[in-house]
Scaffold this active site. Structure first.
Site, PDB file in Angstrom:
ATOM      1  CG  ASP A  10      -2.165   0.829   0.983  1.00 54.90           C
ATOM      2  OD1 ASP A  10      -3.204   0.577   1.611  1.00 54.90           O
ATOM      3  OD2 ASP A  10      -2.094   1.739   0.127  1.00 54.90           O
TER       4      ASP A  10
HETATM    5  C1  GLC Z   1      -4.434   4.105  -0.337  1.00 58.08           C
HETATM    6  C2  GLC Z   1      -5.316   2.904  -0.131  1.00 58.08           C
HETATM    7  C3  GLC Z   1      -5.221   1.883  -1.232  1.00 58.08           C
HETATM    8  C4  GLC Z   1      -5.011   2.604  -2.558  1.00 58.08           C
HETATM    9  C5  GLC Z   1      -3.647   3.256  -2.503  1.00 58.08           C
HETATM   10  C6  GLC Z   1      -3.352   4.064  -3.763  1.00 58.08           C
HETATM   11  O1  GLC Z   1      -3.804   4.469   0.854  1.00 58.08           O
HETATM   12  O2  GLC Z   1      -5.211   2.226   1.124  1.00 58.08           O
HETATM   13  O3  GLC Z   1      -6.430   1.110  -1.228  1.00 58.08           O
HETATM   14  O4  GLC Z   1      -5.087   1.667  -3.634  1.00 58.08           O
HETATM   15  O5  GLC Z   1      -3.476   4.095  -1.366  1.00 58.08           O
HETATM   16  O6  GLC Z   1      -4.210   5.161  -3.845  1.00 58.08           O
END
Ligand code: GLC
Length: 740
Positions: free
Chosen positions: A272
């Site tokens: 993430d």
């Molecule tokens: C965010 C989310 C994730 C997302 C990523 C990119 O923090 O937790 O679900 O795909 O960042 O935006």
């Protein structure tokens, strides 16, 4: 002997050509022709590519080069990997290196219903259509990875991201996520199942350490991920922010073994954004692509910013000094190249489509089929379109944009039909009047910015409008603002926000003909329920929201949705909220899932607590009977299939669909168990007055429990019961059987 100058040049050119030819033979042909793309052929090609990549090139592929992309290897023709959110639509283009939109004019898309609505359809075939059409849009937007679906289990009604997920039951989530993933990946787009694992709240998501038993981990929180990997063949998976047993889940030794060794996941683990915290752990415990790491300003430009990532220069140095094996980066690169051959270099993938009528049709179909009719006293719904009647639509959610906000899953749709617009277009004869009733505030990001309009005047106006109407439709619920249904933090109150309850009570005083369109992704407090005649749970439905809501309100579509999670009467009836702060939200460092396997209806059944509305519940404009429930035999061994057959009759005056649910329980057991658990379901469509015989088949081996003594699944012998009904709290037939 001096070679004349001219000959010198000729010799040099000849040598250069030979070198190039030799080198050319060493550099493999990257492209794969149609029909060549067999697994063995691809793996052999990957071997030949890894053999000629430099260490620097390999390390560069394992971390971001921008907000949503990773490096390729230009000299070999290996493309970059581009990814985009999200689970219910392709996010607008984001700047190369900043959390802001890139300002493109060609990135408006179809917003599909949020996945809680998809789960509520209990229709796996529709999940596949949903995935395929969404995947077409991701392909057209030239992405390789779509950062969805989210499958984290619904543990608390406060979790800001429940709207993005598939509910409280691991079997339902597993059954719905597999066809969705296959649909996306048919386009040569990698789905990326997330967030692995135990990211069941947003509060303190970046640090909270979750403690949970192995049984609950394997029986409740991992099954949807396991199904995504082993049945959906998902090509990517995203690590989560939180910790598990003291180690960050994105590079967690326990979860890494489960995912890549036990389950055999051959795809790419994408972190993430900013969920990587250690070079060594990321290298050893499975991170293949590090995204979004904050480098505390170490990076002064967008070029060298990424060199400070954990899997960038520190990783390169650790390999060069022998601290980490080069085998680690080779495995990551192998997985990344496999992803590239499944996507960008896949010779069979189409070109995608964007904003087509088919996409809009599917979005509307999923929305209408996922809507759940919760209450329908005096047949309040459907509302006829009659001359002379006045329908007052009151509430901010009648017109509020619900695709903006909510966090990373927010979208820039080509259009978004509001509930009010949908109702106005559908009702040609009845008079539709509208007033806002309440205002939540202009910002989805900053809840402290006060509402612009005078709340008292809105309130007074709403009562006036309600007085003039024959019918009142209150369009309220939650929204995508911070501390509502939104990523980044959780709700802080179970009750409806923005003074809605007071407003509903006052409207009721002047007009008893009151129905509620509940736009939420979560359960909410329902003290106001007795003041309403009808309640429709409408979820967040995306581009076609208003049309789908009008379809159901008008009766054009007979609602067939079923709740994918329980609505507790009181917050403390919910399992996670029954064990104090350490259970939810935790103490800021640690959190203990003390309810263990008793999540959702498992808790209500076992503790004999009546929910406001139960998992699997949903009304219809028709009526159905379930009869003649039979089981194919009385005794089964672990290799047998349990086949449950039943008749479903539509006794109503119109066509409709019923979801027959099959739960299984074992009252006497050597381990603690929920009263019953969903193990199968079938959605049956029936014309009025007709009957169908249908069946659900369950593998006896799927009744095993996770045996922590052997760290594997065990099928306990003895007496079990089948519970067959149309809601977890509405069982029509109970049948005993034996596992021997
Ligand atoms: C965010 C989310 C994730 C997302 C990523 C990119 O923090 O937790 O679900 O795909 O960042 O935006």
């Amino acid at each position: 002997m001096r070679v004349p100058f001219k000959k010198n040049i000729i010799v040099f050119i000849l040598c250069l050509n030979i070198t190039c030819i030799l080198a050319q033979n060493k550099i493999p042909k990257i492209q794969v022709e149609k029909g060549e793309a067999t697994t063995a052929f691809i793996e052999a090609k990957i071997d030949s590519i890894i053999a000629v990549l430099t260490l620097e090139e390999k390390v560069a592929m394992t971390h971001a080069q921008s907000k949503f992309s990773t490096k390729g290897v230009a000299r070999l023709g290996i493309p970059e990997v581009w990814m985009s959110d999200g689970p219910h639509g392709v996010r607008e283009e984001i700047s190369w290196d900043a959390w802001e939109n890139a300002g493109w004019s060609n990135d408006s898309i179809t917003a599909f219903p949020a996945l809680t609505c998809l789960a509520a359809t209990f229709n796996p075939e529709l999940a596949n259509k949903y995935g395929y059409n969404l995947g077409e849009e991701a392909r057209y937007r030239e992405k390789d990875v779509l950062l969805g679906p989210g499958v984290n289990i619904y543990r608390t009604p406060f979790n800001g991201r429940n709207f993005e997920y598939l509910g409280e039951d691991p079997f339902l989530a597993s059954t719905m996520v597999v066809p969705y993933i296959k649909g996306i990946q048919e386009n040569g787009i990698a789905a990326c199942v997330k967030h692995f694992a135990l990211n069941n709240q947003e509060h303190w998501r970046d640090k909270i350490n979750v403690e949970v038993s192995d049984r609950a981990l394997h029986e409740i929180y991992l099954p949807a991920f396991k199904a995504a990997v082993q049945k959906g063949n998902v090509w990517a998976l995203m690590g989560a922010y939180n910790k598990f047993r003291g180690q960050y889940t994105t590079h967690n030794k326990i979860l890494h073994k489960i995912l890549k060794t036990d389950w055999g996941f051959d795809g790419v683990v994408i972190s993430d954004w900013s969920s990587v915290h250690s070079t060594k752990e990321a290298a050893l415990y499975g991170v293949d692509m590090e995204m979004g790491t904050g480098t505390d300003g170490l990076g002064t430009t967008t070029s060298n910013h990424y060199e400070h990532y954990y899997l960038a220069t520190p990783f390169l140095k650790a390999i060069k000094n022998g601290e980490l094996s080069e085998d680690l980066v080779n495995d990551k690169v192998r997985r990344i190249l496999r992803l590239i051959y499944r996507t960008n270099l896949n010779p069979d993938r189409g070109l995608g489509k964007l904003n087509t009528k088919q996409h809009h049709k599917v979005a509307r179909e999923v929305a209408a089929e996922g809507i759940v009719l919760l209450k329908n006293q005096d047949n309040f719904f459907p509302i006829q379109d009659k001359e002379g009647i006045t329908i007052a639509v009151i509430g901010e959610n009648a017109t509020r944009n619900m695709t903006q906000g909510g966090g990373s899953s927010q979208l820039k749709p080509l259009f978004e039909i509001s509930p009010l617009q949908g109702l106005k277009e559908r009702y040609k004869h009845a008079k539709i009047i509208h007033t806002m009733g309440y205002e939540s505030g202009p910002s989805v990001y900053d809840a402290t910015i006060p509402a612009a309009l005078n709340q008292d005047s809105l309130y007074v106006k709403a009562i006036e409008v309600a007085k003039k109407a024959d019918i009142v439709l209150f369009a309220g619920g939650l929204n995508k603002s911070y501390h509502q249904d939104s990523e980044g933090d959780d709700r802080e109150n179970f009750a409806l926000p923005y003074g809605q309850e007071k407003l509903i009570n006052s409207i009721y005083e002047v007009n008893k003909n009151l129905g509620f369109l509940l736009l939420t992704g979560n359960a909410v407090g329902m003290n106001w329920l007795p003041k309403t005649k009808g309640v429709i749970q409408t979820w967040y439905l995306g581009s076609m929201a208003g049309y789908a809501i009008a379809d159901v309100v008008s009766g054009d579509v007979n609602p067939s949705g079923k709740l994918p999670f329980s609505f507790p009467k009181e917050l403390n009836d919910n399992a996670a909220h029954s064990f104090g702060e350490i259970s939810y939200p935790g103490n800021g460092v640690d959190q203990e899932y003390k309810e263990d396997i008793f999540v959702g209806y498992r808790w209500f059944d076992t503790k004999k607590i009546e929910p406001q509305y139960a998992f699997g519940y949903g009304l219809s404009y028709s009526n159905f009977t379930i009869s003649d429930v039979k089981i194919n035999q009385a005794k089964f061994n672990k290799n047998d299939k349990i086949k449950v057959t039943f008749n479903v009759t539509n006794t109503g005056d119109r066509e409709g669909a019923e979801v027959v649910q099959v739960y299984v329980g074992k009252p006497k057991s050597k381990v603690k168990r929920a009263l019953k658990e969903l193990k199968g379901f079938a959605k049956i469509s029936l014309d009025k007055g007709t009957e169908k015989t249908a069946s659900v088949t369950i593998n006896a081996s799927d009744l095993a429990y996770y045996n922590t003594e052997i760290s594997d699944w065990s099928l306990e012998k003895g007496t079990y019961y089948l519970y067959v009904g149309n809601a977890s709290n509405n069982i029509k037939k109970k049948i005993k059987f034996i596992i021997y």
